[in-house]
Design a protein around this motif. Sequence first.
Motif, short mmCIF file in Angstrom:
data_model
loop_
_atom_site.label_atom_id
_atom_site.label_comp_id
_atom_site.label_asym_id
_atom_site.label_seq_id
_atom_site.Cartn_x
_atom_site.Cartn_y
_atom_site.Cartn_z
N TYR A 66 -27.36 -37.00 -30.54
CA TYR A 66 -28.63 -37.18 -29.81
C TYR A 66 -28.88 -38.66 -29.54
O TYR A 66 -29.23 -39.05 -28.42
N VAL A 67 -28.70 -39.48 -30.55
CA VAL A 67 -28.95 -40.92 -30.41
C VAL A 67 -27.84 -41.59 -29.60
O VAL A 67 -28.11 -42.40 -28.69
N LEU A 68 -26.58 -41.26 -29.89
CA LEU A 68 -25.47 -41.91 -29.20
C LEU A 68 -25.48 -41.63 -27.70
O LEU A 68 -25.06 -42.49 -26.90
N LEU A 69 -25.94 -40.45 -27.30
CA LEU A 69 -25.92 -40.09 -25.89
C LEU A 69 -27.20 -40.45 -25.14
O LEU A 69 -27.23 -40.35 -23.91
N LEU A 91 -28.27 -26.02 -20.56
CA LEU A 91 -27.14 -25.11 -20.77
C LEU A 91 -26.35 -25.49 -22.01
O LEU A 91 -25.92 -24.61 -22.78
N VAL A 92 -26.17 -26.78 -22.24
CA VAL A 92 -25.41 -27.21 -23.42
C VAL A 92 -26.14 -26.82 -24.70
O VAL A 92 -25.55 -26.22 -25.61
N TRP A 93 -27.46 -27.16 -24.80
CA TRP A 93 -28.14 -26.87 -26.07
C TRP A 93 -28.38 -25.37 -26.26
O TRP A 93 -28.39 -24.89 -27.40
N GLY A 117 -27.83 -31.16 -30.35
CA GLY A 117 -28.35 -32.52 -30.23
C GLY A 117 -27.90 -33.21 -28.96
O GLY A 117 -28.69 -33.90 -28.29
N ALA A 118 -26.64 -33.01 -28.59
CA ALA A 118 -26.11 -33.63 -27.36
C ALA A 118 -26.85 -33.11 -26.14
O ALA A 118 -27.22 -33.88 -25.23
#
Length: 439
Positions: A66-69, A91-93, A117-118
């Motif tokens: 979450y933070v890195l992206l 769609l990802v989450w 998270g991403a």
Amino acid sequence: MSYEAENQSSNRFYTWSLLALFTLTYTFSFVDRQVINLLVEPIKNDMDLSDVQISYLQGLIFVIPYVLLSIPIGRLVDVFSRIYVIIGGILVWSFATIAAGLSGNYTQLALARGFVGAGEAALTPAVWSMFPDIFNKNQLALAMSIFSMAPYLGAGIALIAGAQVIEISQSSPPLEIPVFGILQPWQVTLIICGAPGIIFALIYACIKEPKRTASATETDDAMPLSEALSFMKKNWKVYLAFLGGSPFMIILLYSIQAWSPTLLIRIHEWDISDAGRIYGLVALVTGSLGVLSSPLVARIMKHFNLKGYPLLMLMMSTTLTAMFLFIAGQQSDGMNCLIFLALASFFVTIPLPQLAVTLQTISPNKMRGMVAGIFVVTGNVMGMGLGPTFVAFFTENIFQDPMSVGLSMGLLGLFSAPIALIIYINGYKDLIAITAKES
């Protein structure tokens, strides 16, 4: 009604309909994020996990991607269709939440939580980018306040809806899916919570990208990084107070959300469905009331000419939250415990909107994005990343007793609050000086 008036009315309806959609989407993202807090005991028992392993699923494994992206997706938002970015994130989450429900071991579950998270890293920067294009200056503050209620609505709905799904799953015949086999109630809960995101993605596919509006300053060069860092260095005590002190309070917020259902289930022997419904309603109401109370508390403090009131709000809230959290963990009666958890949940959210506003007002216009990004990183890494894990660490390694989870939550408050208060006090005089220059 004239054509112009009719057109304005139609635009207003469309504008506030978008806000409703954004808020609902944000709310459901928190449902997928927070529902795991209700499922601690069944997941732990089914997979034979420790509290620390569960805490990684609640916080650290989610928050790292979450933070890195956040910054790369923020840049993508600036150069690409924001609607498409939101659709991709949803769609990802959503599929990741469904995959978490189909997980057969801890590694698969952890991987799925990372993708949750991403995906969720996409929504906030895309929506924030569109707000100035949709709302005028008079509407923007109200729109942001409504949107900011979503995390607390989502946390409450996750527990309430999750409890209902678990209850239905437990009373229904076992659900068997080819390849994956028989699914446990906690797995069915995750699958059902992830499914609505697909509908939201289809709705966004029908929305036209709002036209980007340029401000008068956007043609100017951005503030050089060295200049921005120099400004922060000059006012380091104030920035440390907000960016380094407030995360110690946010740690308490996420530890309350992560471990309160387990406290009621494990210590006070509440049924998982009752704990989800009752605490979920409490979390929804108290969190929302805390956020909505923030402007009122700020006005009262300004009325009494309390200088540096944003830090005073943080001092008050951090102290009261830690105190009520400690008392909650000492209760032998479940309802008494719930009352003090409710008080902690209310006070911990009061200063958050004012905190964000103050960071924006004390920072030059051309470095506000950077400051906001730093706050996202420090708040999420320390708050969601470490808060749940600290409680589990205290339970397993200090008290070495799973029944000490309430004491661990209280100990975290007693550990975090004094550190936060020292940092707040260190920046208090400088905040008064900065706000005096602005007035």
